[in-house]
Design a protein around this motif. Structure first.
Motif: not given
Ligand SMILES: Nc1ncnc2c1ncn2[C@@H]1O[C@H](COP(=O)(O)OP(=O)(O)OP(=O)(O)O)[C@@H](O)[C@H]1O
Ligand SMILES: [Mg+2]
Length: 277
Positions: A113-135
Motif C-alpha cells: 500500500x504505497x502513498x503519494x502526498x500533497x506536496x511533492x516530496x522527492x528525496x535530495x537525490x537524482x531522478x534515478x535514485x529517487x525511483x530506485x530507492x525502494x527497490x
C-alpha cells in the motif's frame, strides 16, 4: 489463514469513456474496514467507519478540512501510528487479512500500500535514485534490474519521455508537476497493489493536474487507488466511488455519479452544493 471475507459486488457499466473494462465482471475489495475508531490522545478523529474499497477502481474521499480524510488514508497503511498518541479500534482487512494483527508485518503492508502526498516530496537525490530507492531497500542491487524498474516506473507515471535524458540530474530541478509524477513513479517502483493519494494535485497547475488525473485513470487498470481531494469536480471526473466524511464520521459512500447527482444524506447535499456551515 482462510480468506473468507471478500464478497463480490456488481460493478455498474462504465460511464467514463471506456477506461474501466470491468463491465459485466465481478470486482473484489482490497480493503474491508469495519467499525474503525481512531483517537489522537483523548481526541477522537474517526468514528465507526465502515467501508469496502473496491479493487481496480478509484475511490475518492471528500469532506471539509479537519474531518479526518488524511487520518483515514494514513490508517490504511498504518502510517498514522507514527504519531505516538494514536489509538485505534475496529478492523481493517487488506485482501482478507487483518492489518492490525501481529502476523501482518507493517513493512509488508507498506510495500503493498504505497502513498503519494500533497506536496511533492522527492528525496535530495537524482531522478534515478529517487525511483530506485525502494527497490534498493528491498535488496535489489543489479544495475540492469534497477534500470528496468526505473524505466518501467517512470513510464507508468507518464514522465519517462520528459526525464529519460536527465536521469542523473537532481529531482529538485524538475517542475512541481514533474516532481509529483516522480513521486508517483517512486511509489510504483515497489510494485504496490494500492496507491493512496492525499490531495496529489493541490499544489499543481491545471496542466499538471490534468496529467495526474489522466494518469490515475490509466493506473486503475493495475492498481486500486484511494484519493483524497478538496476538488469535487476532480472527484466527479476521476473516481468510481466517493466517500463523504464529516467530523470523523463517514456520512455516505456510494457510486460517484450517485453521490453527486442524488446524495442520500442532507449533509452530503449541503456540502456538494456549497451550502455548508
Ligand atoms: N498528529 C496529530 N495529533 C493530534 N491531532 C491530530 C493530528 N493529526 C490530525 N489531528 C486532528 O485530527 C483531525 C483530522 O485531521 P486530518 O488531518 O485527518 O483532517 P483532513 O480531513 O485531512 O483535513 P485537511 O483537509 O485540512 O487536510 C483534526 O481535528 C486534526 O486536528
Ligand atoms: Mg488532510
Amino acid at each position: 489463514m482462510t480468506i473468507t471475507t471478500q464478497e463480490n459486488v456488481n460493478i455498474k457499466p462504465d460511464t467514463k469513456g471506456g477506461q474501466n473494462n470491468k463491465e459485466g465482471k465481478k470486482a473484489k475489495h482490497v480493503f474491508e474496514v469495519s467499525d474503525l475508531n481512531l483517537w489522537y490522545g483523548s481526541k477522537q478523529a474517526l468514528y465507526e467507519v465502515n467501508m469496502k474499497v473496491p479493487e481496480n477502481q478509484v475511490t475518492a474521499i471528500i469532506g471539509p478540512s479537519g474531518c479526518g480524510k488524511s487520518t483515514y488514508l494514513k490508517t490504511l497503511n498504518r502510517m498514522v501510528e507514527m504519531v505516538p498518541s494514536v489509538k485505534t479500534s475496529g478492523s481493517i482487512k487488506y485482501k482478507g487479512k487483518e492489518i492490525f494483527s501481529e502476523s501482518f508485518g507493517v513493512e509488508d503492508l507498506r510495500t503493498k500500500v504505497g502513498m503519494v502526498f500533497q506536496k511533492p516530496n522527492p528525496f535530495p537525490k537524482s531522478i534515478y535514485d529517487n525511483v530506485a530507492y525502494g527497490p534498493r531497500i528491498h535488496g535489489i542491487k543489479k544495475k540492469a534490474q534497477l534500470d528496468q524498474i526505473v524505466e518501467k516506473s517512470l513510464r507508468g507515471a507518464a514522465i519517462w519521455d520528459e526525464v529519460k535524458d536527465r536521469l542523473n540530474e537532481k529531482a529538485f530541478g524538475l517542475s512541481g508537476g514533474q516532481q509529483q509524477r516522480i513521486c508517483i513513479a517512486r511509489a510504483l517502483a515497489i510494485e504496490p497493489d494500492v496507491i493512496l493519494m492525499d490531495e496529489p494535485t493541490s499544489a499543481l497547475d491545471p496542466i499538471s493536474t490534468a496529467k495526474v488525473e489522466e494518469l490515475v485513470q490509466e493506473l486503475k487498470k493495475e492498481y486500486s487507488i484511494i484519493i483524497v481531494t478538496h476538488n469535487m469536480q476532480q472527484a466527479a471526473r476521476i473516481s468510481d466511488k466517493t466517500a463523504f466524511f464529516l467530523n470523523g464520521d463517514m456520512i455516505e459512500f456510494t457510486d460517484t455519479d450517485e453521490l453527486f447527482s442524488n446524495p442520500s444524506d442532507k449533509r452530503t447535499e449541503d456540502y456538494i452544493t456549497g451550502r455548508f456551515g
